[in-house]
Write a protein that holds these residues in place. Sequence first.
Motif, short mmCIF file in Angstrom:
data_model
loop_
_atom_site.label_atom_id
_atom_site.label_comp_id
_atom_site.label_asym_id
_atom_site.label_seq_id
_atom_site.Cartn_x
_atom_site.Cartn_y
_atom_site.Cartn_z
N ARG A 271 67.27 -2.14 59.26
CA ARG A 271 66.82 -2.01 57.88
C ARG A 271 65.37 -1.56 57.83
O ARG A 271 64.53 -2.14 57.13
N ALA A 272 65.11 -0.54 58.65
CA ALA A 272 63.77 0.04 58.71
C ALA A 272 63.91 1.56 58.80
O ALA A 272 65.02 2.09 58.90
N THR A 273 62.78 2.23 58.72
CA THR A 273 62.74 3.69 58.81
C THR A 273 61.96 4.07 60.05
O THR A 273 60.86 3.54 60.30
N ARG B 72 69.68 5.89 63.64
CA ARG B 72 70.84 5.03 63.41
C ARG B 72 70.51 3.58 63.73
O ARG B 72 70.91 2.65 63.00
N ILE B 73 69.79 3.36 64.83
CA ILE B 73 69.44 1.99 65.19
C ILE B 73 68.44 1.41 64.20
O ILE B 73 68.51 0.23 63.82
N ALA B 74 67.50 2.24 63.75
CA ALA B 74 66.53 1.77 62.76
C ALA B 74 67.22 1.36 61.47
O ALA B 74 66.80 0.40 60.80
N ALA B 75 68.26 2.08 61.10
CA ALA B 75 69.00 1.72 59.88
C ALA B 75 69.64 0.35 60.01
O ALA B 75 69.73 -0.41 59.03
N ARG B 76 70.09 0.02 61.22
CA ARG B 76 70.69 -1.30 61.42
C ARG B 76 69.62 -2.40 61.33
O ARG B 76 69.92 -3.53 60.94
N PRO C 263 61.15 -9.21 64.94
CA PRO C 263 61.15 -8.60 66.28
C PRO C 263 62.46 -8.82 67.04
O PRO C 263 62.79 -8.04 67.94
N ARG C 264 63.18 -9.88 66.68
CA ARG C 264 64.45 -10.12 67.38
C ARG C 264 65.48 -9.03 67.11
O ARG C 264 66.41 -8.85 67.90
N LEU C 265 65.33 -8.31 66.00
CA LEU C 265 66.28 -7.25 65.69
C LEU C 265 66.12 -6.03 66.61
O LEU C 265 67.00 -5.17 66.65
N LEU C 266 65.03 -5.97 67.36
CA LEU C 266 64.86 -4.86 68.29
C LEU C 266 65.88 -4.90 69.43
O LEU C 266 65.98 -3.96 70.21
N VAL C 267 66.63 -6.00 69.53
CA VAL C 267 67.66 -6.08 70.57
C VAL C 267 68.75 -5.03 70.37
O VAL C 267 69.50 -4.71 71.29
N ARG D 86 59.84 -2.57 73.37
CA ARG D 86 58.62 -3.36 73.53
C ARG D 86 57.64 -2.97 72.43
O ARG D 86 57.39 -1.80 72.21
N ILE D 87 57.09 -3.97 71.73
CA ILE D 87 56.13 -3.73 70.65
C ILE D 87 54.75 -3.50 71.25
O ILE D 87 54.25 -4.32 72.03
N VAL D 88 54.13 -2.39 70.87
CA VAL D 88 52.78 -2.10 71.36
C VAL D 88 51.74 -2.19 70.24
O VAL D 88 50.54 -2.24 70.52
#
Length: 374
Positions: free
Chosen positions: A91-93, A85-89, A116-120, A132-134
């Motif tokens: 706009r990713a899979t 659900r969060i990934a859909a917001r 990356p700001r959308l990860l909030v 956190r992006i690894v």
Amino acid sequence: MTDAAALLPPPAPGRSLWQDARGRLVRNRAAVASLVVLALIALACLVGPLLTGHPYDKVYPDYVRLPAGLASHPRAEAVPAAVARIAARIRATAGDVSVENGIVRLALTAPRPIDPRLLVYFERSDQFGAARIVESGDDGRRLVVVVPVKSLRFLFGTDGNGRDLLTRTLMAGRVSLSIGLLATTVALLIGVTYGATAGYLGGRIDMVMMRAVDVLYALPFIFIAILLVVFLGRNIVLVFLAVGAVEWLDMARIVRGQTLSIKRRDYVLAAEALGVPTRGILTRHVIPNTLGPVIVQVTLLVPKVILLESFLSFLGLGVQEPMTSWGALISDGARAIEAAPWLLTVPAGFLVTTLFALNFLGDGLRDALDPTER
């Protein structure tokens, strides 16, 4: 003669009514157990909201009407759906989702570079912490991130807005018990003083005072409450005023009836013959001997006041959101009893337990304060 008097044992110390009453109350197991239960409920309502880990007004949109249970949330089987659900917001899979030691690892892919700001969005949810992006690839179209899981427990479930029901029930207990005790204290002080004065003075004074009580009885309770709201606005103090302004009438009648019989007793007549003033007779002889019925009435008045507050809150004249009371929670739970029965059973359980404890304690106090049992 002096030697014989010296050999006599010293006279036994006298015992007051209060000492005898305390001894009889301690021997009443049901009353003592009820007193312990009431103390535990009051302590839980006072300290409990500080220990549950949830503010009483905190809304968890991801946990609306969650059933009661000991398990932590989110559960492992619910994590992939929440991540999707969060990934859909974003706009990713979401793919390659794995959970280990409270950390979620997943890969986000999208047809265009992911900001990356959308990860909030992960942090804004009730289920996850800051992402956190690894690893990053495909010019930013694929991100591998790790997200900590927020472990939350809702022992009594959540309500229709996603608020912790345990915390709200304990906060509601503060309000209901405070209203019950304070409004009952006001009714006790006014009713005992008024009834004892009317019964002892008698004659025309008694008639005028009790006719005033009859006039107040004729005024509907809800009318008084609405007038107070119109002139003073909506706040919890109005509940004390509205309930205290009405509930002392029953107390006054009970105390007056007891006073009419007590003022003919020999010890009252003796005090009058010795010139004891009226105030002294009322405070030392009349009022203390009416405490048995008064205490029983108080234990019945506290739950009655709690129910009256519930009625006012149901009409929107009492406690206002986000604050709540047991009556307001029961009203909300009754409307959702089929879909979420725990919303009714939890606050109703606290209220019923309190009522039973008050009734058992009242019976014990009535027996302990009965002068004929000395």
